[in-house]
Design a protein around this motif. Structure first.
Motif, PDB file in Angstrom:
ATOM      1  N   UNK A 112       0.833  -1.204   0.000  1.00  0.00           N
ATOM      2  CA  UNK A 112       0.000   0.000   0.000  1.00  0.00           C
ATOM      3  C   UNK A 112       0.869   1.256   0.000  1.00  0.00           C
ATOM      4  N   UNK A 113       1.959   1.235   0.787  1.00  0.00           N
ATOM      5  CA  UNK A 113       2.869   2.380   0.815  1.00  0.00           C
ATOM      6  C   UNK A 113       3.537   2.574  -0.549  1.00  0.00           C
ATOM      7  N   UNK A 114       3.884   1.468  -1.218  1.00  0.00           N
ATOM      8  CA  UNK A 114       4.509   1.559  -2.538  1.00  0.00           C
ATOM      9  C   UNK A 114       3.543   2.151  -3.554  1.00  0.00           C
ATOM     10  N   UNK A 115       2.330   1.656  -3.581  1.00  0.00           N
ATOM     11  CA  UNK A 115       1.365   2.071  -4.593  1.00  0.00           C
ATOM     12  C   UNK A 115       0.924   3.517  -4.392  1.00  0.00           C
ATOM     13  N   UNK A 116       0.738   3.901  -3.151  1.00  0.00           N
ATOM     14  CA  UNK A 116       0.174   5.220  -2.870  1.00  0.00           C
ATOM     15  C   UNK A 116       1.219   6.327  -2.795  1.00  0.00           C
TER      16      UNK A 116
END
Length: 333
Positions: A273-277
């Motif tokens: 989630x941190x990577x995508x956002x």
């Protein structure tokens, strides 16, 4: 680990303001006089023997196929895939090879190596030797584009002429350790020490059938750890994936694109989630907008402030800090 530990072994002073001219596996130790347009030059050193260890990592099927032709393609002369032929007698010193570590291969053999190394790398992403083979056998067109970008950049053109190498023997570790916190040289040395890595671990290029493109690939490998320093990314899985997203946008190498695509599958839900956002969009944006990172003569910029260098290269600061809170973040000061 201090600067007098592992990293000081083999360390030596730099020449010519940071570049050890002529220290290069692709040509002899004496510097050559080259034209300003960065034309390719002929290799001059004795060739090293075929590296049998590379084949040990391939799946058995591909290894058996290569064994049948290994003795043949290692001794014969092979035309450069770009259509350029070297007719000078100097090229005969290599038994048909274009540089000391070169292993001439046909397009069919390259395809076998690409598939075999790709399978091995998917099974174990930490097999850096297989990742290296995959990059060399699939990156020809991307290397041409990178080479052209370097030729069109004054600093990059100088790099293509002088062929500097980032190795322990070309780094003055004592001088780098004395640099102020926040400089490129001090933070790069800190990265090497804290992660217990060495630039000497980068394998020599073997399967690129063009001497100049082989150097471009070698340069890419040797600046990878510098990218971690520039981007402020650790060597954990999330940090490596973020760097791969940057490299995919910056270089277009199929190996980087594959790593950027499959790497997130190994992340936890929260890190994905941190990577995508956050990290992913930042890495792609920075990689596509930044100046070509291969065109930077880092060896002559060790004393430059890291924040200033990022600004010159058009690299945005990382949106999140992935290092432990206890880590000294002097490079961001």
């Amino acid at each position: 680990m201090g600067v007098n530990g592992m990293l000081t072994a083999g360390g030596g002073p730099l020449a010519n303001g940071g570049a050890q001219v002529g220290f290069n596996v692709f040509r002899n130790t004496a510097p050559l006089v080259l034209p300003i347009d960065c034309k390719e030059v002929l290799p001059r050193r004795q060739c090293s023997p075929f590296n049998h260890n590379m084949m040990c990592g391939l799946p058995g099927y591909f290894r058996r196929i290569l064994k049948t032709s290994r003795g043949y393609y290692c001794l014969r002369s092979f035309g450069v895939l770009t259509g350029q032929q070297y007719t000078s007698s100097g090229s005969h010193q290599y038994d048909g090879r274009l540089y000391p570590s070169h292993i001439p291969t046909s397009p069919v053999q390259k395809a076998i190596l690409a598939v075999g190394s790709g399978v091995a790398a998917l099974k174990n992403p930490y097999r850096h030797d297989m990742v290296a083979v995959l990059g060399e056998t699939t990156g020809h067109q991307a290397l041409i584009r990178l080479r052209d970008r370097m030729r069109n950049d004054s600093e990059g053109c100088t790099i293509l002429v002088e062929r500097p190498r980032i190795r322990l023997s070309t780094l003055d570790l004592t001088q780098m350790s004395a640099l102020p916190d926040g400089t490129l040289g001090r933070e790069y040395l800190r990265f090497l020490e804290e992660n217990r890595v060495t630039p000497d671990s980068r394998a020599d290029v073997k399967f690129v059938d063009n001497e100049e493109l082989a150097y471009v690939m070698q340069r890419y490998r040797e600046v990878h750890d510098l990218l971690h320093t520039l981007l402020g990314m650790p060597t954990n899985m999330l940090g490596e994936v973020a760097v791969k997203w940057f490299e995919a946008a910056q270089t277009g190498l199929p190996m980087c694109v594959l790593g950027a695509t499959l790497g997130p599958l190994r992340l936890s839900v929260s890190r994905l989630q941190l990577l995508v956002q956050s990290l992913g969009p930042w890495a792609l944006r920075s990689g596509s907008r930044a100046r070509c990172v291969l065109s930077v003569f880092y060896e002559r910029r060790w004393d430059q402030n890291l924040v200033e260098l990022r600004h010159q290269l058009n690299i945005e600061p990382a949106p999140v800090n992935l290092f432990p809170s206890s880590k000294k973040t002097s490079s961001n000061s």
